[in-house]
Design an enzyme around this catalytic site. Sequence first.
Site, PDB file in Angstrom:
ATOM      1  N   ARG A  45       0.837  -1.203   0.000  1.00 35.12           N
ATOM      2  CA  ARG A  45       0.000   0.000   0.000  1.00 35.12           C
ATOM      3  C   ARG A  45       0.870   1.250   0.000  1.00 35.12           C
ATOM      4  O   ARG A  45       2.068   1.207   0.250  1.00 35.12           O
ATOM      5  CB  ARG A  45      -0.909  -0.003   1.225  1.00 35.12           C
ATOM      6  CG  ARG A  45      -0.169  -0.074   2.556  1.00 35.12           C
ATOM      7  CD  ARG A  45      -1.149  -0.226   3.706  1.00 35.12           C
ATOM      8  NE  ARG A  45      -0.487  -0.442   4.980  1.00 35.12           N
ATOM      9  CZ  ARG A  45      -0.080   0.527   5.797  1.00 35.12           C
ATOM     10  NH1 ARG A  45      -0.237   1.795   5.449  1.00 35.12           N
ATOM     11  NH2 ARG A  45       0.493   0.239   6.946  1.00 35.12           N
ATOM     12  N   ASN A  99      -4.952   6.573   3.899  1.00 38.74           N
ATOM     13  CA  ASN A  99      -4.554   5.857   5.113  1.00 38.74           C
ATOM     14  C   ASN A  99      -3.135   6.259   5.491  1.00 38.74           C
ATOM     15  O   ASN A  99      -2.216   6.167   4.673  1.00 38.74           O
ATOM     16  CB  ASN A  99      -4.593   4.346   4.896  1.00 38.74           C
ATOM     17  CG  ASN A  99      -4.032   3.587   6.085  1.00 38.74           C
ATOM     18  OD1 ASN A  99      -4.655   3.498   7.136  1.00 38.74           O
ATOM     19  ND2 ASN A  99      -2.827   3.050   5.920  1.00 38.74           N
ATOM     20  N   GLU A 100      -2.981   6.736   6.697  1.00 40.62           N
ATOM     21  CA  GLU A 100      -1.671   7.122   7.225  1.00 40.62           C
ATOM     22  C   GLU A 100      -0.842   7.906   6.199  1.00 40.62           C
ATOM     23  O   GLU A 100       0.261   7.488   5.818  1.00 40.62           O
ATOM     24  CB  GLU A 100      -0.900   5.885   7.706  1.00 40.62           C
ATOM     25  CG  GLU A 100      -1.578   5.195   8.871  1.00 40.62           C
ATOM     26  CD  GLU A 100      -0.807   3.974   9.371  1.00 40.62           C
ATOM     27  OE1 GLU A 100       0.157   3.577   8.694  1.00 40.62           O
ATOM     28  OE2 GLU A 100      -1.163   3.443  10.428  1.00 40.62           O
ATOM     29  N   GLU A 157      -6.731   4.551  14.930  1.00 37.77           N
ATOM     30  CA  GLU A 157      -6.189   3.192  14.805  1.00 37.77           C
ATOM     31  C   GLU A 157      -5.270   2.926  15.988  1.00 37.77           C
ATOM     32  O   GLU A 157      -4.250   3.593  16.136  1.00 37.77           O
ATOM     33  CB  GLU A 157      -5.422   3.084  13.487  1.00 37.77           C
ATOM     34  CG  GLU A 157      -4.866   1.729  13.159  1.00 37.77           C
ATOM     35  CD  GLU A 157      -4.202   1.708  11.792  1.00 37.77           C
ATOM     36  OE1 GLU A 157      -3.301   0.870  11.605  1.00 37.77           O
ATOM     37  OE2 GLU A 157      -4.571   2.525  10.925  1.00 37.77           O
ATOM     38  N   TRP A 170       5.260  -6.223  13.547  1.00 40.51           N
ATOM     39  CA  TRP A 170       6.383  -5.522  12.938  1.00 40.51           C
ATOM     40  C   TRP A 170       7.394  -5.003  13.961  1.00 40.51           C
ATOM     41  O   TRP A 170       8.398  -4.403  13.575  1.00 40.51           O
ATOM     42  CB  TRP A 170       5.866  -4.330  12.121  1.00 40.51           C
ATOM     43  CG  TRP A 170       4.814  -3.531  12.836  1.00 40.51           C
ATOM     44  CD1 TRP A 170       3.462  -3.609  12.655  1.00 40.51           C
ATOM     45  CD2 TRP A 170       5.018  -2.559  13.863  1.00 40.51           C
ATOM     46  NE1 TRP A 170       2.798  -2.745  13.506  1.00 40.51           N
ATOM     47  CE2 TRP A 170       3.744  -2.080  14.260  1.00 40.51           C
ATOM     48  CE3 TRP A 170       6.145  -2.024  14.485  1.00 40.51           C
ATOM     49  CZ2 TRP A 170       3.571  -1.124  15.250  1.00 40.51           C
ATOM     50  CZ3 TRP A 170       5.971  -1.064  15.479  1.00 40.51           C
ATOM     51  CH2 TRP A 170       4.695  -0.633  15.848  1.00 40.51           C
TER      52      TRP A 170
END
Length: 695
Positions: A136, A174-175, A339, A347
């Site tokens: 992404r 997103n982010e 989130e 991770w």
Amino acid sequence: MNKYTVPVIIAILISVLTATAQVGNRFFPEKDLITTGIYYYPEHWNESQWERDIKKIAGMGYEFVHLAEFAWFKMEPQEGKFEFDWLDKVVGLCAKYNLKVLMCTPSAATPVWMRTNYPETFVMDGHYIRSEHGTRGLGSIVNPVYRRFVEKIVTEMARHYGHNENVIGWQLDNEPDAKPDYSPSSQEAFRQWLKKKYQTIEALNAAWGTAFWSQWYSDFDQIIIPNTSLVGWWGNNPHALLDFKRYSADAQAEFLDFEAAILRSHILKEQFVTTNYTAVSTGADPRRTNKLDFATYTAYPNGGSDNIGEQGFRLGNGKVILFAAEYYKTTGGVSGVMEIQPGPVNWGSYNPLLLPGTVRMWLYHTFAAGGKLASSYRFRQINYSAEQYHAGVIQPDGITPSEGGEEYMQFTKEIKELRKKYKPGVTMPAKLAARSTAILWNLENYWTLDRQKQTWQWDTWNYPVKFLEIAKSFGAPADVIPETADLSKYRVVIIPAYEMADSALVKKWSEYAANGGHLIITCRTATKDRMGHFWEAEWAAPISGLIGAHVKATDMLSNNGKGDILMRSAHYRWNNWADLLAPDKSTEALAVFDNQFYKGKTAVVKHKVGKGTVTYIGVDTDDAKLEQDVLRDIYTGAGATTENYPPGIYVYWRDGFYVAVNYSSDNYTMNMPGTASIIIGEKILQPGGVLVWNE
């Protein structure tokens, strides 16, 4: 401020701070306190399980469902062919079970047909290698072809769901991270950005200092994006790199505004538009956007760091939510966590089980810091692909709540009880208003400091966080503000390492102090102009009059160096950074260096300016004890009482409730007045514990 008595000043501050807390709340009724949600990806699961899952989400106490952020392939499986029937079913199920929907634009995850047919839509790295399909966040946000496809999908989604009253709002992308992009599209966009900023190539040459090493340009078309991958990190032009950072942040902000404008032309005015920046956002700058209703953040406090004490690796880093919760309020007046991890991630440098209660503590921290929404990533732990080991609130069987899921249910249940006790119109207690604090910070100063640290010991991101932690240890309400903010709202304003400044900004600081404010300035402030050039004058020349001292030299010690500072018979250690100060006759020397060849030189000064004070702290210490003791004296001198909370204990007041959380590995007994009434928790706050009370 100076024409009022202290009690009147405090009364004014109470009204101002209370009014400020109401800004931007039209999407979130005050009585609801905080709204909870969960990420759900129906495209990951068999359709036969959707209703079971949505029903479970409702049964767990969630109030909205976060949908579609990575589902572009499902909504547009072929170019120009849009399919929403599947998503309509999920939105309908949410309505059936009284769940609201937070819809997301899918621009962060492009479908394979785009990379196959239009490879120019993907970013290039510093080696000019085009990114491939398979993850992404790889779309080139300045590429016109990519933008055309984004416009189409966002328009179709807005037309389809923009008047659905069960959709409460939209998350963009997103982010967003302002990813460096060296593609041809970005090269041209960068040149256009430079032309707009500088107008002439002569102005750019002067700003970039291109006379150095024969970097001179005769035309904008000669310019390429400065590239540390090919030129080398140490030898690249810091002014050009600063502009590349600015351009990337501007491009990211404009892209978000581009999506927001499309939505706004189709959706109900009751639907909000936001995005979810990362808590540690070193590239994207929310303050550059114009069309977001507010900004939210993602928070992953625990990713394999030791933190405080023996249990710290299971409790997470409290600085993550501490700073993000204040910083992101500056866009729209409110914020929240979009989130947050519900358990171990996949991770981290290592991924331990969390101490029971930790997820609930994080949720209360976001609430205590003023969060209006709290959403968790994700509902079901996925059984396949890149995030298999990333915990969800439901375990891989699709049915059983995880420990984080149980704690989320406890949090939602307790918030419903707090809602019953909420009383509108409650004002901040006077003792807290007397401690009102602001920390002035922006990303541009982070960029220039991080580029030229001069010592690897300089903790660039966490340096301002250190002062936020000190303020919270005093029990002070503290905001992270931009330089355009009204400083008169605050009794104390802290300016940590604000390297780039100009005369107008220094004048604003001077006026704040002259009118009765208490200003704290630290080393590495105003050493450069806005382009990152040193002044053709003495070190930090613009503030020498303001601080009543002159910076004569700067020292840094080795990792094992043991610098000594003396203040009121107490000794403090330093080895990071030290400014050697020569105070004016009217300036008070608060601390001096007590070893090295410059023993006796001044390290900290205090200067009377009008009705207020300016304190300059010319040293950065690791343990922050010197800075904490200097600041405590300033608060006391300003007529404020202070608490003495240890590291990891954060205490807030909001909406009539005191909330305390414990990130440390030790029990902490809260000192509470006899009038206090405990609502949640116990007076002895255990690691990962939460205490809520009112007085």
